[in-house]
Design a protein around this motif. Sequence first.
Motif, short mmCIF file in Angstrom:
data_model
loop_
_atom_site.label_atom_id
_atom_site.label_comp_id
_atom_site.label_asym_id
_atom_site.label_seq_id
_atom_site.Cartn_x
_atom_site.Cartn_y
_atom_site.Cartn_z
N ASN A 181 21.78 -36.15 24.38
CA ASN A 181 22.77 -35.57 25.29
C ASN A 181 22.56 -36.18 26.67
N GLN A 182 23.64 -36.36 27.39
CA GLN A 182 23.53 -36.83 28.75
C GLN A 182 23.16 -35.71 29.71
N VAL A 183 23.51 -34.48 29.35
CA VAL A 183 23.19 -33.32 30.18
C VAL A 183 22.52 -32.28 29.29
N TYR A 184 21.33 -31.84 29.72
CA TYR A 184 20.57 -30.80 29.03
C TYR A 184 20.54 -29.56 29.91
N ASN A 185 20.72 -28.39 29.29
CA ASN A 185 20.70 -27.12 30.01
C ASN A 185 19.51 -26.30 29.54
N GLY A 186 18.75 -25.81 30.49
CA GLY A 186 17.60 -24.97 30.20
C GLY A 186 17.46 -23.87 31.24
N SER A 187 16.57 -22.94 31.01
CA SER A 187 16.38 -21.82 31.92
C SER A 187 14.91 -21.41 31.92
N VAL A 188 14.52 -20.80 33.02
CA VAL A 188 13.16 -20.30 33.18
C VAL A 188 13.21 -19.09 34.10
N THR A 218 15.29 -35.41 24.38
CA THR A 218 14.95 -36.34 23.32
C THR A 218 15.80 -37.60 23.45
N ALA A 219 15.14 -38.76 23.33
CA ALA A 219 15.82 -40.06 23.34
C ALA A 219 15.38 -40.84 22.11
N ASN A 220 16.30 -41.57 21.50
CA ASN A 220 16.03 -42.37 20.31
C ASN A 220 16.21 -43.85 20.64
N ASP A 221 15.31 -44.69 20.03
CA ASP A 221 15.38 -46.14 20.20
C ASP A 221 15.62 -46.76 18.83
N ALA A 222 16.63 -47.62 18.75
CA ALA A 222 16.98 -48.24 17.47
C ALA A 222 15.97 -49.28 17.03
N ASP A 223 15.07 -49.71 17.92
CA ASP A 223 14.06 -50.70 17.55
C ASP A 223 13.01 -50.07 16.64
N ASP A 224 12.11 -50.91 16.14
CA ASP A 224 11.08 -50.48 15.20
C ASP A 224 10.14 -49.50 15.90
N SER A 225 10.08 -48.28 15.34
CA SER A 225 9.25 -47.24 15.97
C SER A 225 7.77 -47.47 15.73
N THR A 226 7.41 -48.37 14.80
CA THR A 226 5.99 -48.63 14.57
C THR A 226 5.45 -49.67 15.54
N VAL A 270 17.20 -32.05 37.48
CA VAL A 270 16.08 -32.97 37.28
C VAL A 270 16.62 -34.20 36.54
N ILE A 271 16.34 -35.39 37.07
CA ILE A 271 16.71 -36.66 36.42
C ILE A 271 15.50 -37.13 35.62
N THR A 305 18.52 -42.91 31.46
CA THR A 305 18.30 -41.64 32.15
C THR A 305 19.24 -40.57 31.62
N ALA A 306 18.83 -39.30 31.84
CA ALA A 306 19.65 -38.13 31.49
C ALA A 306 19.38 -37.06 32.55
N THR A 307 20.27 -36.06 32.60
CA THR A 307 20.19 -34.99 33.59
C THR A 307 19.80 -33.70 32.89
#
Length: 850
Positions: free
Chosen positions: A221-228, A242-250, A299-300, A317-319
Amino acid sequence: VKFNNCAGNKGVRYETNSPDFKVRADGTLYAAHQLQVPPKPPVLRVTAWDPQSLGRRETMVRFLVAEKSQHNGHKPKGRKTVPGELAQQQSDTLLPWRQHQSANGLRRQKRDWVIPPINVPENSRGPFPQQLVRIRSDKDKEIHIRYSITGVGADQPPMEVFSIDPVSGRMYVTRPMDREERASYHLRAHAVDMNGNKVENPIDLYIYVIDMNDNRPEFINQVYNGSVDEGSKPGTYVMTVTANDADDSTTANGMVRYRIVTQTPQSPSQNMFTINSETGDIVTVAAGLDREKVQQYIVIVQATDMEGNLNYGLSNTATAIITVTDVNDNPPEFTTSTVTARRPCPELAANAVAQQQKAVRDAMCHPCVLTRSRLGFSRPVGPQEKMQRLVAAVDYEMNRAFMLTVMVSNQAPLASGIQMSFQSTAGVTISVTDVNEAPYFPTNHKLIRLEEGVPTGTVLTTFSAVDPDRFMQQAVRYSKLSDPANWLNINATNGQITTAAVLDRESDYIKNNVYEATFLAADNGIPPASGTGTLQIYLIDINDNAPELLPKEAQICEKPNLNVINITAADADIDPNVGPFVFELPSVPSAVRKNWTITRLNGDYAQLSLRIMYLEAGVYDVPIIVTDSGNPPLYNTSVIKVKVCPCDENGDCTTIGAVAAAGLGTGAIIAILICIIILLTMVLLFVVWMKRREKERHTKQLLIDPEDDVRDNILKYDEEGGGEEDQDYDLSQLQQPETMEHVLNKTPGVRRVDERPIGAEPQYPIRPVIPHPGDIGDFINEGLRAADNDPTAPPYDSLLVFDYEGSGSTAGSVSSLNSSSSGDQDYDYLNDWGPRFKKLADMYGGGEED
């Protein structure tokens, strides 16, 4: 080694029985450290197991030890090796097929090589085609060999990714590779002679695409919402990005690391949050979160591959929007301690607003609730402006004013560490006004029990209502609201209920022995008010219904012991006024008990059967007396129409038997058939006779003899004659001529205009035998109507052709006749003589203008 499961090798783990060798997740087998391979080929057991299904599979791997001359670079005896040629052979040339030993030694059976995987980096810039490896057979010195490759990437889509020189055996890649599109290829190399015959067995070639860091990490997601919660301690979990990379994770190409770039606002500290570089979990790192000061943080977050190396890795980056939620850290307070209601509350007005109060609350609209007091007031309607409402109806006759204490508190207790009172109180005075209340029935629903069949006018009960307005002098009147069967009456003054008809428990208006009626009680207040009450009458059954038998019609064979008739008794009453029933045959007429017998099966069923050995086919009325078990018992005589008919061997009534069972014997049936045949014969003879008579009627000649035909003469008809002595008429003029030749010899379709027309004759009425004045008049009128509509009755409305009159005519010339228009005679009566005189009436009945 590879193990294929249903999930496509996902999560499969490999193990070996030797510490010297290990297997990667992609199935590549490698040496764990440098070791000396013994001359004897080692055998290794590899185990593949799936953690999800817990399934385990094993395979044996056998190593083939290569000759030293092909791996250590030593110069063999008798041949001079060029260093460049040796390097070219080691780097470019594979010998997939095992070479034979020299001719001087023993010849071994040829065994295939296990070709190591070929690694190709993705995104190569070329130039293309780019050589990967050269394969060669040791027989290429003896015969000409052609090489080829097959598989995905060669002759299967994607096509022509790899190619091979058929003569030299050099294999090429023709374009840049993309590991994210396809990570590996499985090809097979073939060696055939010039005639296409196989020289060597096919060899498997595995080509793996080496991953390059060519994909940036992508956040889900480009924007994440949370609370505290405000006031949270350091280390409190907030959210996960969470971010995913299409390259080899190993490899480092796909290993993503997270960090916080900026935080807005930077209050009370510029580092209020931190993030786990591997998992992406954001937690608090400093204290001082206060919702009343900062309600939201932006938070960026940055994700970088190459294990977070900012110099070589790719980033994105994501917000993350973090909302600070309110906690109960501010107690409420009333603005005033004592309040008097501005307006009184009417009684019975539930949910009416009594008084509005203000309470201090948290900065965020945290729930503030007025606690329920003893007298029934409660419930705010807003978080700060609190209105007291009635949650239950108050009664003016019980209390005319209320003094109550109202307490306000938070719905949740104050947060830990807050040293102050969590509630506040205030006094409220509320007055109540009297309103007209509706009468009510103290017992609603009211149930009474009585036997059915009570006579009309019986007093059942008094169903009266109570008026709660004790301080108002009001009268209550009663009326019926619902009485489905119209069985009841109610006294409008005192509510006494009497019967208006006989109550029948078996009526359709009774449900489960209960009859229900609704009554209305209304006062004469301003405005009037009314209440309803329901009266339920439970009717006790009495034995007032005689039993009935079913079925009403039945069929049985004419011989006994073939079948019986099952009889069922039914009674509209209920227990104990129903079964067991008693079934019996009456003694009169005596033929009933002589021919029939009845057997009781149980309390509700019986069987009727023949007593005698044979009973003639027909329909018989069998009376049966059935008696119930009531007190006193009731009986009923039911007549069952039994059709007795001949049956076949299966006990079914035959077709002839069904006709015979209708009530006619065999002799009667034969007589009926003979009568029908005679009747048809008479109808046929009558038709033949009618046709013959019609033919004779058409062949008759005219009634007047041609010699004595005086119709062409003018006759005088106004002479009365001499009475009975002057009645000697020549009747021969009315006779039919004896000869018919002039009629029979005519051309068809040509006839004399003075002959009687041939056509359908109307039916003339038959004169009644015993005359009646009214019948005579009707008979005459019917005769006139038939004569007027008869086209065959004279005079014939046709043009007559007159021939020569002859010498014997005594009449004068017709030319001496003139039409008279004197008008002395009134001819209007001709219009009343029917359609045959219509033309004459038109000629003489008109006026002078005609």
